[in-house]
Design a protein around this motif. Structure first.
Motif, PDB file in Angstrom:
ATOM      1  N   VAL A 161      64.337 120.068  12.381  1.00 12.85           N
ATOM      2  CA  VAL A 161      62.795 119.396  11.920  1.00 12.85           C
ATOM      3  C   VAL A 161      62.067 119.576  13.503  1.00 12.85           C
ATOM      4  O   VAL A 161      61.180 118.887  13.343  1.00 12.85           O
ATOM      5  CB  VAL A 161      63.262 118.197  11.755  1.00 12.85           C
ATOM      6  CG1 VAL A 161      63.763 118.342   9.942  1.00 12.85           C
ATOM      7  CG2 VAL A 161      63.585 116.855  12.686  1.00 12.85           C
ATOM      8  N   ALA A 162      62.551 119.156  14.402  1.00 17.00           N
ATOM      9  CA  ALA A 162      62.149 119.685  16.219  1.00 17.00           C
ATOM     10  C   ALA A 162      60.831 120.237  16.674  1.00 17.00           C
ATOM     11  O   ALA A 162      60.479 121.639  15.891  1.00 17.00           O
ATOM     12  CB  ALA A 162      63.407 119.956  17.293  1.00 17.00           C
ATOM     13  N   ASP A 163      60.092 119.259  16.518  1.00 15.78           N
ATOM     14  CA  ASP A 163      58.717 120.328  16.687  1.00 15.78           C
ATOM     15  C   ASP A 163      58.902 121.480  18.220  1.00 15.78           C
ATOM     16  O   ASP A 163      58.407 122.011  17.718  1.00 15.78           O
ATOM     17  CB  ASP A 163      57.074 119.459  17.517  1.00 15.78           C
ATOM     18  CG  ASP A 163      56.921 118.135  16.344  1.00 15.78           C
ATOM     19  OD1 ASP A 163      57.417 119.009  15.151  1.00 15.78           O
ATOM     20  OD2 ASP A 163      56.823 117.169  16.553  1.00 15.78           O
ATOM     21  N   SER A 164      59.846 121.318  18.992  1.00 21.96           N
ATOM     22  CA  SER A 164      59.975 122.067  19.925  1.00 21.96           C
ATOM     23  C   SER A 164      61.535 121.917  19.852  1.00 21.96           C
ATOM     24  O   SER A 164      62.292 121.609  20.330  1.00 21.96           O
ATOM     25  CB  SER A 164      59.259 121.521  21.089  1.00 21.96           C
ATOM     26  OG  SER A 164      60.511 121.570  22.578  1.00 21.96           O
ATOM     27  N   ARG A 165      62.200 123.358  19.672  1.00 23.13           N
ATOM     28  CA  ARG A 165      63.769 123.522  19.221  1.00 23.13           C
ATOM     29  C   ARG A 165      63.994 123.361  21.127  1.00 23.13           C
ATOM     30  O   ARG A 165      64.785 123.580  21.148  1.00 23.13           O
ATOM     31  CB  ARG A 165      64.022 124.250  18.312  1.00 23.13           C
ATOM     32  CG  ARG A 165      63.563 124.108  17.233  1.00 23.13           C
ATOM     33  CD  ARG A 165      63.902 125.956  16.396  1.00 23.13           C
ATOM     34  NE  ARG A 165      63.401 125.226  14.475  1.00 23.13           N
ATOM     35  CZ  ARG A 165      63.403 125.996  13.750  1.00 23.13           C
ATOM     36  NH1 ARG A 165      63.675 127.583  13.772  1.00 23.13           N
ATOM     37  NH2 ARG A 165      63.149 125.659  12.421  1.00 23.13           N
ATOM     38  N   MET A 224      67.546 111.702  22.863  1.00 25.61           N
ATOM     39  CA  MET A 224      66.586 112.716  22.733  1.00 25.61           C
ATOM     40  C   MET A 224      66.089 113.346  21.921  1.00 25.61           C
ATOM     41  O   MET A 224      65.784 113.883  21.926  1.00 25.61           O
ATOM     42  CB  MET A 224      67.600 113.986  24.146  1.00 25.61           C
ATOM     43  CG  MET A 224      67.520 113.655  25.561  1.00 25.61           C
ATOM     44  SD  MET A 224      66.092 113.754  26.476  1.00 25.61           S
ATOM     45  CE  MET A 224      66.353 111.738  26.568  1.00 25.61           C
ATOM     46  N   MET A 225      67.161 112.817  20.637  1.00 29.35           N
ATOM     47  CA  MET A 225      67.040 113.136  19.456  1.00 29.35           C
ATOM     48  C   MET A 225      65.536 112.651  18.762  1.00 29.35           C
ATOM     49  O   MET A 225      64.827 112.668  17.992  1.00 29.35           O
ATOM     50  CB  MET A 225      67.786 113.206  18.457  1.00 29.35           C
ATOM     51  CG  MET A 225      68.782 114.874  19.227  1.00 29.35           C
ATOM     52  SD  MET A 225      70.183 115.283  17.937  1.00 29.35           S
ATOM     53  CE  MET A 225      71.120 113.789  18.032  1.00 29.35           C
ATOM     54  N   PHE A 226      66.150 111.283  18.715  1.00 33.66           N
ATOM     55  CA  PHE A 226      65.522 110.273  17.239  1.00 33.66           C
ATOM     56  C   PHE A 226      64.993 109.004  18.830  1.00 33.66           C
ATOM     57  O   PHE A 226      64.216 108.729  17.662  1.00 33.66           O
ATOM     58  CB  PHE A 226      66.579 109.589  16.254  1.00 33.66           C
ATOM     59  CG  PHE A 226      67.022 110.832  16.346  1.00 33.66           C
ATOM     60  CD1 PHE A 226      66.538 112.337  15.154  1.00 33.66           C
ATOM     61  CD2 PHE A 226      68.479 111.633  16.106  1.00 33.66           C
ATOM     62  CE1 PHE A 226      67.114 113.364  14.803  1.00 33.66           C
ATOM     63  CE2 PHE A 226      69.398 112.145  15.527  1.00 33.66           C
ATOM     64  CZ  PHE A 226      68.678 113.060  14.607  1.00 33.66           C
ATOM     65  N   ARG A 227      65.062 109.294  20.132  1.00 33.64           N
ATOM     66  CA  ARG A 227      63.636 108.112  20.211  1.00 33.64           C
ATOM     67  C   ARG A 227      64.720 106.877  20.269  1.00 33.64           C
ATOM     68  O   ARG A 227      64.279 105.651  19.594  1.00 33.64           O
ATOM     69  CB  ARG A 227      62.497 108.044  20.312  1.00 33.64           C
ATOM     70  CG  ARG A 227      62.389 109.129  21.346  1.00 33.64           C
ATOM     71  CD  ARG A 227      62.382 109.449  23.037  1.00 33.64           C
ATOM     72  NE  ARG A 227      61.972 109.974  23.747  1.00 33.64           N
ATOM     73  CZ  ARG A 227      61.971 111.352  24.081  1.00 33.64           C
ATOM     74  NH1 ARG A 227      63.774 111.522  23.625  1.00 33.64           N
ATOM     75  NH2 ARG A 227      61.572 111.587  24.807  1.00 33.64           N
TER      76      ARG A 227
END
Length: 393
Positions: free
Chosen positions: A252-256, A318-321
């Protein structure tokens, strides 16, 4: 396994790990054992630094091959042979590790350079591949490792540390260039999970290899059980509570690119390093449960475990803040208890850490159960509201 033929729910073809990659991993089983042996031989401050400096090129060689396999279809003759050549270079590196700070330094440097050259040649058709991590490995870190292998220990450590920092920094330096790379979201988490599993396998070796030659009386069997509980607790934290979240974060990341760099390339370096520390600590404790432990052995066990747990705090942020509160608190508790474990029998030290990890996993399980129950309750409330108003709310 094949890189073709499996389709995900969203319609995108799922990239699978190939048999060549799994065979390649066997070399790094041996390499991690060799790094553990180096740390077992000297786990003072200098020994820790030397083991880390040697481990980084071993790890980065694996990372480079994994990224190459992620962005290409490697289930073909050319790439299979390339992966095997890199595996041979990795085997040379592993053989050099015990004498890396002696007469085998040059072998380690040349083997690493060979691996980087092969990886660059496998990707040479990609425009501008020289201006990125693969080019940096051939032009900078590889030559630094070779040159360092020709020098005595002090200058060697300086050059090899510089090479390690170069490898670790290039994904940041070339961040914009790597933004155009199309990473596959399912293959990368699977590969890094497998590498962590290799490291956890070393912890089992640290238990069994040490205990096999002991009398195996009640105390020694209790030490084996406690050490296994610790290893299983570390496994549980990752594969039950973190692995699916990491895969979801990539999907789901905007920047993999950023998730892969921060969570996998960097985060898993710390996770694996923590497991290696615990594995070496087992070698210092399991066979002699009544041995009074020195600070170094406690630091390996408790410091390695604390590093492992703290890294989950980093990866979750880093993943979900969000903050992985229970794991960070558990890591702080492990560190706080470490000084009190010095001069205590090894069995007490192992059992204490095992109890802490079991308690942590119980707390995490209860949190997951509560979150699942809350989600079900919310869904039921929504459906009730829909029925009350005769349509979607």
């Amino acid at each position: 396994m094949s890189t073709t033929g499996v389709v995900e729910a969203g319609g995108q073809e799922e990239k699978r790990v190939t048999w060549a990659e799994l065979y390649f991993d066997l070399v790094f089983v041996f390499a991690i054992t060799q790094v553990s042996g180096l740390l077992h031989h000297d786990h003072g401050p200098l020994g820790l630094v030397q083991a880390l400096v040697v481990f980084v090129p071993v790890y980065w060689c694996w990372v480079g091959t994994t990224v190459q396999a992620n962005i290409r279809d490697v289930d073909n003759l050319r790439d299979r042979l390339g992966i095997l050549f890199v595996a041979l270079a990795g085997l040379f590196m592993a053989l050099a590790v015990p004498g890396a700070w002696g007469g085998r330094g040059l072998l380690l440097g040349l083997a690493y350079w060979l691996a980087r050259v092969v990886l660059l040649l496998l990707l040479i058709r990609i425009p501008g591949v020289w201006r990125g991590p693969y080019g940096a490995g051939v032009l900078v870190s590889g030559p630094l490792l070779v040159l360092g292998g020709l020098l005595p220990d002090g200058p060697r450590l300086a050059l090899w540390a510089t090479a390690a920092l170069c490898d670790l920094s290039v994904p940041v330096v070339f961040r914009r260039r790597l933004a155009v790379v199309a990473y596959h979201p399912t293959h990368m988490p699977e590969r890094f999970a497998l590498f962590l599993l290799v490291a956890l396998g070393e912890s089992i070796v640290g238990i069994g290899g040490t205990a096999a030659g002991a009398r195996l009386d009640a105390a020694e069997l209790a030490a084996v059980a406690a050490a296994f509980t610790i290893s299983a607790g570390l496994w549980w934290q990752y594969f039950v509570y973190a692995a699916d979240a990491m895969r979801h974060a990539v999907e789901v990341a905007d920047s993999r690119r950023d998730v892969i760099r921060r969570v996998f390339q960097y985060g898993h370096l710390a996770l694996v390093a923590g497991v290696i520390g615990v594995a070496v600590g087992f070698g210092e404790t399991v066979a002699d449960p009544w041995r009074v432990l020195e600070p170094g052995a406690v630091a390996l066990l408790y410091g390695g475990c604390a590093l492992y747990l703290t890294t989950f705090g980093y990866t979750r942020w880093m993943m979900f803040r969000t903050v992985a509160t229970t794991r960070v608190v558990a890591a702080a508790l492990v560190l706080a208890l470490a000084p009190a474990m010095v001069r205590l029998p090894a069995l007490v030290v192992l059992v204490t850490l095992a109890v802490l990890l079991v308690a942590l996993n119980v707390v995490e399980h209860l949190k997951v159960e509560r979150a699942a129950a809350a989600a079900v309750s919310a869904e039921e409330s929504y459906e009730t509201a829909e029925r009350a108003v005769g349509g979607p709310v």
